[in-house]
Design a protein around this motif. Structure first.
Motif, PDB file in Angstrom:
ATOM      1  N   PRO A   1      35.205  34.291  46.111  1.00 23.32           N
ATOM      2  CA  PRO A   1      34.622  35.590  45.766  1.00 23.32           C
ATOM      3  C   PRO A   1      35.301  36.180  44.532  1.00 23.32           C
ATOM      4  N   ALA A   2      34.543  36.760  43.640  1.00 25.35           N
ATOM      5  CA  ALA A   2      35.085  37.374  42.403  1.00 25.35           C
ATOM      6  C   ALA A   2      35.632  38.752  42.718  1.00 25.35           C
ATOM      7  N   PRO A   3      36.636  39.249  41.948  1.00 22.67           N
ATOM      8  CA  PRO A   3      37.144  40.618  42.143  1.00 22.67           C
ATOM      9  C   PRO A   3      36.022  41.613  41.972  1.00 22.67           C
ATOM     10  N   ALA A   4      36.236  42.768  42.591  1.00 16.19           N
ATOM     11  CA  ALA A   4      35.224  43.814  42.501  1.00 16.19           C
ATOM     12  C   ALA A   4      35.024  44.211  41.048  1.00 16.19           C
ATOM     13  N   PRO A   5      33.811  44.441  40.658  1.00 18.70           N
ATOM     14  CA  PRO A   5      33.550  44.796  39.257  1.00 18.70           C
ATOM     15  C   PRO A   5      34.122  46.168  38.920  1.00 18.70           C
ATOM     16  N   ALA A   6      34.468  46.340  37.646  1.00 21.15           N
ATOM     17  CA  ALA A   6      35.044  47.619  37.197  1.00 21.15           C
ATOM     18  C   ALA A   6      33.924  48.590  36.912  1.00 21.15           C
ATOM     19  N   THR A   7      33.304  49.059  37.963  1.00 24.52           N
ATOM     20  CA  THR A   7      32.221  50.020  37.807  1.00 24.52           C
ATOM     21  C   THR A   7      32.761  51.425  37.801  1.00 24.52           C
ATOM     22  N   GLY A   8      31.912  52.391  37.443  1.00 23.96           N
ATOM     23  CA  GLY A   8      32.337  53.786  37.442  1.00 23.96           C
ATOM     24  C   GLY A   8      32.818  54.227  38.805  1.00 23.96           C
ATOM     25  N   ASP A   9      32.188  53.737  39.863  1.00 24.16           N
ATOM     26  CA  ASP A   9      32.615  54.107  41.205  1.00 24.16           C
ATOM     27  C   ASP A   9      34.022  53.611  41.493  1.00 24.16           C
ATOM     28  N   VAL A  10      34.366  52.402  40.972  1.00 27.30           N
ATOM     29  CA  VAL A  10      35.720  51.851  41.163  1.00 27.30           C
ATOM     30  C   VAL A  10      36.756  52.749  40.503  1.00 27.30           C
ATOM     31  N   TRP A  11      36.483  53.226  39.308  1.00 30.37           N
ATOM     32  CA  TRP A  11      37.469  54.060  38.600  1.00 30.37           C
ATOM     33  C   TRP A  11      37.633  55.416  39.278  1.00 30.37           C
TER      34      TRP A  11
END
Length: 411
Positions: free
Chosen positions: A326-336
């Motif tokens: 599995p790839a790391p979670a994407p750096a989306t606005g919600d992540v930040w």
């Protein structure tokens, strides 16, 4: 007989002494002042057997005397004059005394001179300080007589005249002035004639020049004070910081050198420093220590590698296909937003209790500057903080926020 045991009938070479000598002579021989010539009385008759007129010079003072003495020694005995062992008498004591004879008496005295730079005590019968240095100069040595201490006390150099009806050179402030002095002249007379003023700290000495002309040399002396400064190095102090990972360091406070001041008492000779002596030393500005924060927080153990899955059954006649990790979670606005909430509670102006970490993503000042930020992270807008956090993540990964990244499943 030593000079210390002479009677008051012996003259000295000082102006005051000469006056004393003349007064003493007049007390001894009141008939000198009255012009009375002593006579012998024999059997009621007056005679003047073997009468002579003699010129007696005592330390430059001339006296015309009438005497019946037959020799120089007899004249001195008749007048009550006692000589010391170093005194000068001319002619010799046993010389027959004739009418019109000249007899010279010079009283010896001990004076301090500089000979080839060394202070010495010498005996002299010279009448002037000019004669003192001239007589010693004939030996080929460099001779001077200090006059400063006498001048400072209002007295004359050596209590002796400089010259009698003669010339003198005055050397001061780079110039030489020749003066003609009448009568009995002292060092201050020469200075005044040359228009030279001296302070109490100046050094004045008498030397000899060409044709034995005395030279009065004025050396300007001055006492003063000067200071010197030098830097005082600062120290580097390390302080443990439990909020920083082991191996991380950050300069919390830059060091600033201090200053040490040394004070010297100085002696200048003719405007140039000839001697100095340190009298005081003190740190006038304390240095500011350099403070470095050193991380003590244990680094998180690396995440274990995912277990390998059994390959799926291959299709008939086909090869097995591997299942990707599995790839790391994407750096989306919600992540930040979630990362900011974890790091700072979503407060863009917050500063950690130790003052090292700032803003939404708890940047250190050094890390903030490394990604192009200026000023403090907590003073930047939320948008700029997020932009620079994204740049840091792109460069160094989620490990810059190890605890929160792990909590959010980013590591």
């Amino acid at each position: 007989m030593s000079a210390n045991h002479r009677t008051d009938q012996i003259t000295t070479v000082s102006a005051e002494g000469v006056e004393t000598s003349v007064r003493a002579k007049r007390r001894l021989f009141p008939w000198l002042a009255l012009g009375i010539v002593p006579v012998l009385v024999a059997g009621g008759a007056v005679t003047a057997h073997a009468h002579k007129s003699v010129d007696l010079e005592i330390n430059g003072e001339h006296h015309t005397l009438s005497t019946f003495a037959g020799s120089v020694e007899g004249l001195l005995a008749e007048k009550g004059i006692t000589l010391g062992e170093r005194d000068l008498l001319a002619p010799a004591p046993d010389t027959a005394l004739a009418d019109g004879a000249d007899v010279v008496v010079r009283t010896a005295r001990e004076v301090t001179v500089q000979i080839d730079g060394e202070e010495q005590e010498v005996w002299t019968t010279a009448l002037t300080s000019g004669e003192v240095v001239a007589s010693l100069f004939e030996s080929g040595r460099e001779v001077s007589v200090a006059a400063s201490r006498s001048l400072a006390g209002g007295r004359q150099a050596l209590d002796m005249p400089l010259v009698v009806d003669g010339e003198a050179d005055v050397v001061a402030d780079g110039a030489t002035t020749r003066v003609q002095l009448a009568g009995t002249a002292f060092v201050p007379d020469a200075l005044e004639a040359a228009g030279v003023e001296v302070d109490r700290t100046d050094r004045v000495e008498v030397r000899t020049g060409e044709n034995a002309i005395p030279v009065v040399v004025v050396t300007r002396m001055d006492r003063g004070e000067r200071t010197e400064t030098e830097p005082v190095e600062f120290e580097t102090v390390e302080r443990e910081d439990p909020t920083m990972l082991e191996g991380e360091t950050e300069v919390v406070q830059e060091g600033v050198p201090g200053e040490r001041t040394r004070t010297f008492v100085t002696v200048t000779v003719d405007g140039k420093e000839a001697h100095s002596e340190q009298t005081r030393e003190e740190v006038t500005t304390e240095p500011v220590n350099k403070i470095v924060a050193v991380g003590t927080k244990a680094r998180p153990a690396p995440a274990p590698a995912p277990a390998a899955k059994a390959p799926a059954p291959a299709a008939s006649g086909g090869a097995a296909t591997a299942t990707p990790a599995p790839a790391p979670a994407p750096a989306t606005g919600d992540v930040w937003a979630r990362l900011a909430q974890c790091e700072s509670g979503g407060n863009p102006t917050i500063v950690s209790a130790n003052g090292l970490y700032h803003g939404l993503y708890q940047f250190s000042v050094g890390t903030w500057q490394a990604v192009g930020g200026t000023g403090l992270p907590s003073q930047a807008s939320p948008a700029e903080q997020t932009q620079r956090a994204q740049a840091l993540q792109a460069r160094s990964g989620w490990g810059q926020w190890p605890a929160c990244a792990r909590k959010l499943g980013l590591l």
